[in-house]
Design a protein around this motif. Structure first.
Motif, short mmCIF file in Angstrom:
data_model
loop_
_atom_site.label_atom_id
_atom_site.label_comp_id
_atom_site.label_asym_id
_atom_site.label_seq_id
_atom_site.Cartn_x
_atom_site.Cartn_y
_atom_site.Cartn_z
N LEU A 50 0.77 -1.36 0.01
CA LEU A 50 0.13 0.09 0.04
C LEU A 50 1.12 1.16 -0.06
O LEU A 50 1.13 1.70 0.87
CB LEU A 50 -1.10 0.01 1.12
CG LEU A 50 -2.05 -1.12 1.11
CD1 LEU A 50 -2.84 -1.18 2.54
CD2 LEU A 50 -2.75 -1.07 0.35
N GLY A 51 1.29 1.82 -1.22
CA GLY A 51 2.41 2.82 -1.31
C GLY A 51 3.52 2.28 -0.65
O GLY A 51 4.17 1.35 -1.15
N TYR A 52 4.07 2.85 0.40
CA TYR A 52 5.43 2.46 0.96
C TYR A 52 5.21 1.64 2.10
O TYR A 52 6.17 1.26 2.61
CB TYR A 52 6.21 3.90 1.33
CG TYR A 52 5.40 4.54 2.25
CD1 TYR A 52 5.61 4.28 3.79
CD2 TYR A 52 4.37 5.32 2.27
CE1 TYR A 52 5.10 5.16 4.95
CE2 TYR A 52 3.87 6.10 3.28
CZ TYR A 52 4.29 5.68 4.54
OH TYR A 52 3.52 6.40 5.70
N VAL A 53 4.24 1.27 2.36
CA VAL A 53 3.91 0.16 3.46
C VAL A 53 3.45 -0.86 3.01
O VAL A 53 2.43 -1.20 2.31
CB VAL A 53 3.15 0.84 4.81
CG1 VAL A 53 1.72 1.05 4.31
CG2 VAL A 53 3.24 0.03 5.86
N ASN A 54 3.64 -2.26 3.72
CA ASN A 54 3.13 -3.49 3.37
C ASN A 54 2.20 -3.91 4.38
O ASN A 54 2.26 -3.82 5.73
CB ASN A 54 4.16 -4.44 3.20
CG ASN A 54 5.46 -4.31 2.32
OD1 ASN A 54 4.92 -3.85 1.19
ND2 ASN A 54 6.39 -4.76 2.57
N VAL A 55 1.08 -4.64 4.05
CA VAL A 55 0.04 -5.10 4.76
C VAL A 55 0.16 -6.74 4.54
O VAL A 55 0.34 -7.02 3.39
CB VAL A 55 -1.27 -4.82 4.49
CG1 VAL A 55 -2.30 -5.80 5.45
CG2 VAL A 55 -1.53 -3.44 5.02
N HIS A 56 0.07 -7.72 5.53
CA HIS A 56 0.15 -8.93 5.13
C HIS A 56 -1.12 -9.84 5.77
O HIS A 56 -1.58 -9.46 6.64
CB HIS A 56 1.48 -9.62 5.72
CG HIS A 56 2.85 -9.03 5.21
ND1 HIS A 56 3.22 -8.06 5.87
CD2 HIS A 56 3.52 -9.58 4.38
CE1 HIS A 56 4.43 -7.68 5.18
NE2 HIS A 56 4.53 -8.60 4.03
N VAL A 57 -1.32 -10.66 4.56
CA VAL A 57 -2.50 -11.74 5.09
C VAL A 57 -2.18 -12.88 5.12
O VAL A 57 -1.55 -13.66 4.07
CB VAL A 57 -3.58 -11.60 3.71
CG1 VAL A 57 -4.78 -12.30 4.01
CG2 VAL A 57 -3.65 -10.10 3.27
N ILE A 58 -2.65 -13.76 6.31
CA ILE A 58 -2.20 -15.14 6.46
C ILE A 58 -3.50 -15.89 6.52
O ILE A 58 -4.49 -15.56 7.02
CB ILE A 58 -1.81 -15.20 7.98
CG1 ILE A 58 -0.60 -14.38 7.93
CG2 ILE A 58 -1.30 -16.87 8.26
CD1 ILE A 58 -0.03 -14.33 9.76
N VAL A 59 -3.67 -16.85 5.32
CA VAL A 59 -4.93 -17.57 5.32
C VAL A 59 -4.68 -18.73 6.28
O VAL A 59 -3.94 -19.77 6.43
CB VAL A 59 -4.87 -18.12 4.06
CG1 VAL A 59 -6.02 -19.12 3.72
CG2 VAL A 59 -5.00 -17.19 2.91
N THR A 60 -5.65 -18.85 7.24
CA THR A 60 -5.85 -20.02 8.22
C THR A 60 -7.23 -20.75 7.89
O THR A 60 -8.19 -20.40 7.11
CB THR A 60 -5.85 -19.69 9.66
OG1 THR A 60 -7.00 -18.88 9.91
CG2 THR A 60 -4.69 -18.29 9.81
N ASP A 61 -7.13 -21.97 8.69
CA ASP A 61 -8.56 -22.95 8.63
C ASP A 61 -9.72 -22.06 8.99
O ASP A 61 -10.85 -22.28 8.83
CB ASP A 61 -8.17 -24.18 9.30
CG ASP A 61 -7.08 -25.19 8.48
OD1 ASP A 61 -7.10 -24.82 7.42
OD2 ASP A 61 -6.75 -25.83 9.45
#
Length: 224
Positions: free
Chosen positions: A13-24
């Protein structure tokens, strides 16, 4: 949105990262990005066949608005559990008001990106080493802020979510982003050394590119 390792996605997102973890049990977000960033987040989730409603938990690395700016909105709309360190909690809940910007450019930037809304937190990290969700351990890494937390996921040989405890820009691994936003440089250096003592193959960052394979060894090379 790109998949870093199996079931772990990175959204720049522009200069910053967001992370998504897929879980059950649904999606876990590590940070939420800037205020006003929810629409981009929603579009990115749709690109992997998911929706904001699937977010069950948000893990905040620290209270800075580029990392926690949309926490209140995501928590309200998704009904997600919000997790952060107790030392950073007052900044997120509004108990410590957001600092007012000074100077023309600072005010202009604040007007452009927006101001984070305060929100309740559902779970506080007070130490480290404990699982905040099955397979994810919180590691207290103060320095950038007093309550900065990194997270270690037990997957693909270990994935470190370093937040701003470290950066990886143009292939160079270093400490927190430069500038006055680091509260305690000495503790930040100690946190880097602590991370170097952990076992993980991969690392992702709030700022910069991921390291896939041999990540812990690169952290060890930074030891004083």
């Amino acid at each position: 949105m790109r998949e870093v390792v199996d079931g772990v996605f990175e959204l720049a997102l522009g200069y910053v990262n967001v992370h998504v973890i897929v879980t059950d049990d649904g999606l876990v977000l590590v940070d939420t990005g800037l205020p006003k960033g929810v629409k981009v987040l929603e579009r990115s989730l749709r690109s992997i066949g998911r929706t904001l409603d699937a977010v069950t938990m948000v893990l905040i690395t620290h209270h800075h608005p580029d990392h926690a700016g949309s926490l209140a909105v995501v928590r309200a709309r998704a009904g997600a559990t919000a997790v952060a360190h107790a030392a950073d909690a007052p900044h997120l809940t509004g108990a410590i008001p957001q600092a007012r910007p000074t100077g023309f450019m600072a005010k202009l930037v604040t007007r452009a990106i927006g101001t984070p809304e305060p929100t309740k937190l559902d779970k506080l990290v007070t130490g480290d080493g404990g699982e905040v969700v099955p397979g994810i351990v919180a590691v207290h890494t103060p320095g950038r802020t007093r309550g900065h937390v990194s997270y270690l996921l037990d997957r693909a040989g270990g994935v470190l979510f370093a937040g701003d405890a470290a950066t990886h820009l143009k292939g160079v691994l270093s400490g927190p982003p430069p500038g006055p936003a680091t509260a305690d440089a000495e503790r930040a250096a100690e946190s880097l050394t602590r991370l170097a003592g952990l076992e993980f193959e991969n690392a992702v960052f709030g700022h910069g590119q991921p390291i896939i394979g041999g990540a812990a060894e690169q952290f060890r090379q930074l030891r004083p």
